[in-house]
Scaffold this motif. Structure first.
Motif, PDB file in Angstrom:
ATOM      1  N   LEU A 244       0.861  -1.181   0.000  1.00 46.54           N
ATOM      2  CA  LEU A 244       0.000   0.000   0.000  1.00 46.54           C
ATOM      3  C   LEU A 244       0.896   1.230   0.000  1.00 46.54           C
ATOM      4  N   LEU A 245       0.592   2.160  -0.887  1.00 45.19           N
ATOM      5  CA  LEU A 245       1.403   3.364  -1.060  1.00 45.19           C
ATOM      6  C   LEU A 245       0.543   4.591  -0.809  1.00 45.19           C
ATOM      7  N   ALA A 246       0.856   5.345   0.233  1.00 47.71           N
ATOM      8  CA  ALA A 246       0.146   6.589   0.512  1.00 47.71           C
ATOM      9  C   ALA A 246       0.798   7.718  -0.282  1.00 47.71           C
ATOM     10  N   THR A 247      -0.047   8.631  -0.813  1.00 53.81           N
ATOM     11  CA  THR A 247       0.451   9.776  -1.572  1.00 53.81           C
ATOM     12  C   THR A 247      -0.244  11.039  -1.098  1.00 53.81           C
ATOM     13  N   THR A 248       0.470  12.171  -1.188  1.00 50.93           N
ATOM     14  CA  THR A 248      -0.113  13.477  -0.892  1.00 50.93           C
ATOM     15  C   THR A 248       0.213  14.416  -2.035  1.00 50.93           C
ATOM     16  N   SER A 249      -0.539  15.528  -2.107  1.00 58.28           N
ATOM     17  CA  SER A 249      -0.400  16.367  -3.288  1.00 58.28           C
ATOM     18  C   SER A 249      -0.717  17.834  -3.022  1.00 58.28           C
ATOM     19  N   ASN A 250      -0.253  18.663  -3.936  1.00 52.89           N
ATOM     20  CA  ASN A 250      -0.625  20.074  -3.946  1.00 52.89           C
ATOM     21  C   ASN A 250      -2.104  20.267  -4.267  1.00 52.89           C
ATOM     22  N   ASP A 251      -2.783  19.237  -4.777  1.00 52.73           N
ATOM     23  CA  ASP A 251      -4.218  19.352  -5.063  1.00 52.73           C
ATOM     24  C   ASP A 251      -5.068  19.163  -3.806  1.00 52.73           C
ATOM     25  N   ARG A 252      -4.422  19.096  -2.629  1.00 54.60           N
ATOM     26  CA  ARG A 252      -5.055  18.941  -1.318  1.00 54.60           C
ATOM     27  C   ARG A 252      -5.537  17.518  -1.061  1.00 54.60           C
ATOM     28  N   GLY A 253      -5.132  16.583  -1.910  1.00 57.63           N
ATOM     29  CA  GLY A 253      -5.590  15.207  -1.792  1.00 57.63           C
ATOM     30  C   GLY A 253      -4.611  14.297  -1.089  1.00 57.63           C
ATOM     31  N   VAL A 254      -5.195  13.262  -0.501  1.00 56.94           N
ATOM     32  CA  VAL A 254      -4.468  12.165   0.122  1.00 56.94           C
ATOM     33  C   VAL A 254      -5.040  10.897  -0.503  1.00 56.94           C
ATOM     34  N   SER A 255      -4.178   9.964  -0.897  1.00 57.29           N
ATOM     35  CA  SER A 255      -4.694   8.724  -1.457  1.00 57.29           C
ATOM     36  C   SER A 255      -3.801   7.558  -1.079  1.00 57.29           C
ATOM     37  N   VAL A 256      -4.349   6.359  -1.256  1.00 61.33           N
ATOM     38  CA  VAL A 256      -3.575   5.129  -1.064  1.00 61.33           C
ATOM     39  C   VAL A 256      -3.771   4.280  -2.312  1.00 61.33           C
ATOM     40  N   ILE A 257      -2.669   3.822  -2.862  1.00 60.60           N
ATOM     41  CA  ILE A 257      -2.652   2.972  -4.047  1.00 60.60           C
ATOM     42  C   ILE A 257      -2.215   1.578  -3.629  1.00 60.60           C
ATOM     43  N   ASP A 258      -2.875   0.560  -4.149  1.00 58.40           N
ATOM     44  CA  ASP A 258      -2.396  -0.810  -4.023  1.00 58.40           C
ATOM     45  C   ASP A 258      -1.406  -1.003  -5.167  1.00 58.40           C
ATOM     46  N   ALA A 259      -0.121  -1.033  -4.842  1.00 59.51           N
ATOM     47  CA  ALA A 259       0.906  -1.112  -5.886  1.00 59.51           C
ATOM     48  C   ALA A 259       0.845  -2.412  -6.668  1.00 59.51           C
ATOM     49  N   ASN A 260       0.269  -3.470  -6.087  1.00 56.26           N
ATOM     50  CA  ASN A 260       0.108  -4.727  -6.824  1.00 56.26           C
ATOM     51  C   ASN A 260      -1.018  -4.618  -7.837  1.00 56.26           C
ATOM     52  N   GLY A 261      -2.150  -4.117  -7.404  1.00 53.95           N
ATOM     53  CA  GLY A 261      -3.304  -3.962  -8.289  1.00 53.95           C
ATOM     54  C   GLY A 261      -3.265  -2.677  -9.087  1.00 53.95           C
ATOM     55  N   LYS A 262      -2.335  -1.790  -8.714  1.00 58.09           N
ATOM     56  CA  LYS A 262      -2.129  -0.526  -9.416  1.00 58.09           C
ATOM     57  C   LYS A 262      -3.397   0.320  -9.488  1.00 58.09           C
ATOM     58  N   ALA A 263      -4.139   0.328  -8.380  1.00 60.29           N
ATOM     59  CA  ALA A 263      -5.383   1.085  -8.331  1.00 60.29           C
ATOM     60  C   ALA A 263      -5.530   1.756  -6.974  1.00 60.29           C
ATOM     61  N   ALA A 264      -6.249   2.873  -6.959  1.00 57.64           N
ATOM     62  CA  ALA A 264      -6.505   3.573  -5.702  1.00 57.64           C
ATOM     63  C   ALA A 264      -7.479   2.767  -4.859  1.00 57.64           C
ATOM     64  N   VAL A 265      -7.179   2.644  -3.558  1.00 56.88           N
ATOM     65  CA  VAL A 265      -8.064   1.951  -2.629  1.00 56.88           C
ATOM     66  C   VAL A 265      -8.612   2.906  -1.577  1.00 56.88           C
ATOM     67  N   TYR A 266      -8.106   4.137  -1.563  1.00 56.17           N
ATOM     68  CA  TYR A 266      -8.559   5.132  -0.593  1.00 56.17           C
ATOM     69  C   TYR A 266      -8.227   6.515  -1.131  1.00 56.17           C
ATOM     70  N   SER A 267      -9.135   7.458  -0.936  1.00 50.28           N
ATOM     71  CA  SER A 267      -8.821   8.856  -1.266  1.00 50.28           C
ATOM     72  C   SER A 267      -9.587   9.770  -0.333  1.00 50.28           C
ATOM     73  N   ASN A 268      -9.010  10.949  -0.099  1.00 51.13           N
ATOM     74  CA  ASN A 268      -9.595  11.916   0.811  1.00 51.13           C
ATOM     75  C   ASN A 268      -9.167  13.306   0.352  1.00 51.13           C
ATOM     76  N   ASN A 269     -10.117  14.220   0.247  1.00 49.22           N
ATOM     77  CA  ASN A 269      -9.836  15.597  -0.158  1.00 49.22           C
ATOM     78  C   ASN A 269     -10.330  16.597   0.880  1.00 49.22           C
ATOM     79  N   GLU A 270     -10.266  16.238   2.167  1.00 49.44           N
ATOM     80  CA  GLU A 270     -10.788  17.100   3.209  1.00 49.44           C
ATOM     81  C   GLU A 270      -9.856  18.235   3.614  1.00 49.44           C
ATOM     82  N   HIS A 271      -8.578  18.166   3.277  1.00 47.15           N
ATOM     83  CA  HIS A 271      -7.675  19.267   3.614  1.00 47.15           C
ATOM     84  C   HIS A 271      -8.061  20.499   2.798  1.00 47.15           C
ATOM     85  N   THR A 272      -7.796  21.668   3.361  1.00 44.14           N
ATOM     86  CA  THR A 272      -8.150  22.919   2.683  1.00 44.14           C
ATOM     87  C   THR A 272      -6.936  23.621   2.092  1.00 44.14           C
ATOM     88  N   ASP A 273      -5.779  22.976   2.158  1.00 44.94           N
ATOM     89  CA  ASP A 273      -4.562  23.534   1.574  1.00 44.94           C
ATOM     90  C   ASP A 273      -3.654  22.378   1.150  1.00 44.94           C
TER      91      ASP A 273
END
Length: 184
Positions: free
Chosen positions: A120-149
């Motif tokens: 599982l790979l967690a990622t963060t971004s300037n788009d205010r998003g947080v996500s988790v990718i299953d690197a084996n399945g190569k797909a997002a398994v979690y995402s959250n855009n609740e941050h305001t910056d």
């Protein structure tokens, strides 16, 4: 790039330096399975793997977009977060081509972090998003855009495999929980 020994007996002792990147180095990460191996990413669009027992890098891959962050899995995967929102995953044993390239964010990926004992790979971004990718399945398994910056960093709880934390310019440290059916 330099790496240091940090101890009370000999503070600020340089153990070595490597001068193969031609531009600013944006990130580095040690392997989770070897105390001698680490990776670096740079404005020169290179991902380099190193072994601190050697004087030169052991492997190099050119990344299509400027890499900004890097993380090793507990296995053989190395993930790179890029300026254009992509996450690129390589097999450290053979970096001829990426194993996966995933457009995960709309803006710069600021941090990538593999979970301590899974792909599982967690990622963060300037788009205010947080996500988790299953690197084996190569797909997002979690995402959250609740941050305001901008979300700038991420780290996994070392004892609870489903929990990780993200930090943002909005002043919050937020706990995230990946649904249990997604955690190996």
């Amino acid at each position: 790039m330099r790496y240091w020994a940090m101890s009370q007996d000999q503070p600020d002792t340089s153990l070595g330096q490597y001068l193969e990147h031609s531009q600013a180095v944006w990130g580095a990460a040690f392997s989770k399975t070897s105390a001698n191996e680490f990776a670096s990413v740079s404005q020169d669009q290179l991902l380099k793997l190193w072994d601190n027992r050697q004087t030169k890098s052991t492997s190099t891959a050119r990344v299509l977009s400027t890499p900004r962050s890097v993380s090793f899995s507990a296995g053989n995967s190395v993930a790179v977060g890029c300026e254009d929102g992509h996450v690129v995953i390589y097999d450290a044993r053979s970096m001829d081509a990426p194993v996966a390239t995933i457009l995960q964010h709309k803006r710069r990926v600021t941090a990538v972090s593999f979970a301590p004992s899974s792909d599982l790979l967690a990622t963060t971004s300037n788009d205010r998003g947080v996500s988790v990718i299953d690197a084996n399945g190569k797909a997002a398994v979690y995402s959250n855009n609740e941050h305001t910056d901008v979300v700038r960093g991420v780290t996994w709880n070392q004892t609870v495999p489903s929990r990780f934390y993200a930090v943002s310019w909005d002043g919050y440290v937020s706990e995230h929980i990946v649904p249990s059916e997604r955690v190996a």
